[in-house]
Design a protein around this motif. Structure first.
Motif, PDB file in Angstrom:
ATOM      1  N   TYR A   1       0.793  -1.217   0.000  1.00  0.00           N
ATOM      2  CA  TYR A   1       0.000   0.000   0.000  1.00  0.00           C
ATOM      3  C   TYR A   1       0.837   1.285   0.000  1.00  0.00           C
ATOM      4  CZ  TYR A   1      -3.402  -3.524   1.072  1.00  0.00           C
ATOM      5  OH  TYR A   1      -4.169  -4.647   1.013  1.00  0.00           O
ATOM      6  N   TYR A   2       1.912   1.322   0.755  1.00  0.00           N
ATOM      7  CA  TYR A   2       2.731   2.537   0.767  1.00  0.00           C
ATOM      8  C   TYR A   2       3.442   2.739  -0.568  1.00  0.00           C
ATOM      9  CZ  TYR A   2       1.779   2.977   5.723  1.00  0.00           C
ATOM     10  OH  TYR A   2       1.141   3.131   6.926  1.00  0.00           O
ATOM     11  N   HIS A   3       3.836   1.653  -1.214  1.00  0.00           N
ATOM     12  CA  HIS A   3       4.421   1.771  -2.558  1.00  0.00           C
ATOM     13  C   HIS A   3       3.355   2.258  -3.538  1.00  0.00           C
ATOM     14  CE1 HIS A   3       8.301   0.039  -1.590  1.00  0.00           C
ATOM     15  NE2 HIS A   3       7.691  -0.926  -0.922  1.00  0.00           N
ATOM     16  N   ALA A   4       2.121   1.809  -3.335  1.00  0.00           N
ATOM     17  CA  ALA A   4       1.015   2.273  -4.184  1.00  0.00           C
ATOM     18  C   ALA A   4       0.791   3.771  -3.999  1.00  0.00           C
ATOM     19  CB  ALA A   4      -0.257   1.492  -3.873  1.00  0.00           C
ATOM     20  N   VAL A   5       0.833   4.224  -2.747  1.00  0.00           N
ATOM     21  CA  VAL A   5       0.684   5.661  -2.482  1.00  0.00           C
ATOM     22  C   VAL A   5       1.745   6.436  -3.251  1.00  0.00           C
ATOM     23  CG1 VAL A   5       0.847   7.476  -0.726  1.00  0.00           C
ATOM     24  CG2 VAL A   5      -0.406   5.384  -0.222  1.00  0.00           C
ATOM     25  N   ALA A   6       2.983   5.946  -3.215  1.00  0.00           N
ATOM     26  CA  ALA A   6       4.073   6.633  -3.932  1.00  0.00           C
ATOM     27  C   ALA A   6       3.812   6.658  -5.436  1.00  0.00           C
ATOM     28  CB  ALA A   6       5.409   5.952  -3.635  1.00  0.00           C
ATOM     29  N   ALA A   7       3.330   5.556  -5.984  1.00  0.00           N
ATOM     30  CA  ALA A   7       3.019   5.519  -7.417  1.00  0.00           C
ATOM     31  C   ALA A   7       1.910   6.516  -7.750  1.00  0.00           C
ATOM     32  CB  ALA A   7       2.623   4.107  -7.842  1.00  0.00           C
ATOM     33  N   PHE A   8       0.890   6.591  -6.906  1.00  0.00           N
ATOM     34  CA  PHE A   8      -0.199   7.532  -7.152  1.00  0.00           C
ATOM     35  C   PHE A   8       0.275   8.977  -6.999  1.00  0.00           C
ATOM     36  CE2 PHE A   8      -3.050   3.870  -5.701  1.00  0.00           C
ATOM     37  CZ  PHE A   8      -3.246   3.433  -6.997  1.00  0.00           C
ATOM     38  N   GLU A   9       1.233   9.212  -6.097  1.00  0.00           N
ATOM     39  CA  GLU A   9       1.812  10.553  -5.987  1.00  0.00           C
ATOM     40  C   GLU A   9       2.578  10.907  -7.261  1.00  0.00           C
ATOM     41  OE1 GLU A   9       4.007  10.379  -2.314  1.00  0.00           O
ATOM     42  OE2 GLU A   9       2.194  10.715  -1.130  1.00  0.00           O
ATOM     43  N   ASN A  10       3.270   9.931  -7.827  1.00  0.00           N
ATOM     44  CA  ASN A  10       3.953  10.171  -9.105  1.00  0.00           C
ATOM     45  C   ASN A  10       2.939  10.460 -10.205  1.00  0.00           C
ATOM     46  OD1 ASN A  10       6.536   9.852  -8.093  1.00  0.00           O
ATOM     47  ND2 ASN A  10       6.606   7.672  -8.527  1.00  0.00           N
ATOM     48  N   ALA A  11       1.836   9.741 -10.216  1.00  0.00           N
ATOM     49  CA  ALA A  11       0.792   9.995 -11.214  1.00  0.00           C
ATOM     50  C   ALA A  11       0.264  11.421 -11.084  1.00  0.00           C
ATOM     51  CB  ALA A  11      -0.344   8.985 -11.074  1.00  0.00           C
ATOM     52  N   ALA A  12       0.155  11.884  -9.852  1.00  0.00           N
ATOM     53  CA  ALA A  12      -0.379  13.233  -9.617  1.00  0.00           C
ATOM     54  C   ALA A  12       0.483  14.313 -10.268  1.00  0.00           C
ATOM     55  CB  ALA A  12      -0.493  13.493  -8.116  1.00  0.00           C
ATOM     56  N   ILE A  13       1.766  14.044 -10.404  1.00  0.00           N
ATOM     57  CA  ILE A  13       2.665  15.007 -11.049  1.00  0.00           C
ATOM     58  C   ILE A  13       2.236  15.259 -12.485  1.00  0.00           C
ATOM     59  CG2 ILE A  13       5.042  15.362 -11.872  1.00  0.00           C
ATOM     60  CD1 ILE A  13       5.913  13.674  -9.381  1.00  0.00           C
TER      61      ILE A  13
END
Length: 167
Positions: free
Chosen positions: A43-55
């Motif tokens: 889940y925390y890796h997923a959060v990081a991926a979604f933060e990258n998507a937000a860029i």
């Protein structure tokens, strides 16, 4: 004649259309990566991926929604509620969208344990944001009676919340 370092180098040129297409591809890549990481229970890796998507996102509401789900999976219930509230405040139509939540978790047992845990936390705290989160997740899990009870209670406490009313 020797060229000094950097002399003669030219940045690659890209049209605005090519740049947008590249950003769109990266946005999709990171959303897909985050979804797959959630399915693996990371889940925390997923959060990081979604933060990258937000860029690379033109609209943050989908990435906020995705981060909310990943944080829910990680057991970060208040943070999850904040991101979902932000997403639904910006794009109320997202709240009514049915998401196959059971497909986002490694198993239905994991999903059920998170639903049970968030209910326990919200019962202890009486926080309307946690009531909202629990109600919304029950709604997505198809448990409409539990969802309705929690969402109505949250809306009674915070009647001006656009996000609560959207669900």
């Amino acid at each position: 004649a020797e060229q000094s370092e950097g002399q003669g180098y030219q940045l690659p040129s890209a049209t605005p259309e090519a740049a947008k297409a590249g950003q769109s591809n990266l946005y999709k890549h990171y959303l897909q990566q985050g979804t797959e990481l959630m399915r693996q229970g990371k889940y925390y890796h997923a959060v990081a991926a979604f933060e990258n998507a937000a860029i690379f996102a033109a609209d943050q509401s989908n990435t906020d929604l995705a981060r909310g789900y990943a944080l829910f999976g990680a057991g970060e219930y208040m943070s999850a509620a904040v991101y979902l509230n932000k997403a639904f405040g910006a794009a109320p139509a997202l709240a009514a969208k049915r998401i196959p939540i059971d497909k986002l978790f490694p198993s239905t047992a994991v999903l059920k344990s998170r639903l049970t845990a968030v209910e326990q936390v919200q019962e202890q705290s009486e926080q309307p944001m946690l009531m909202f989160l629990a109600g919304y997740m029950h709604y997505q899990a198809g448990e409409t009676a539990a969802a309705r009870e929690l969402l109505v209670k949250a809306l009674e406490i915070m009647p001006d919340s656009a996000a609560f009313g959207a669900v």
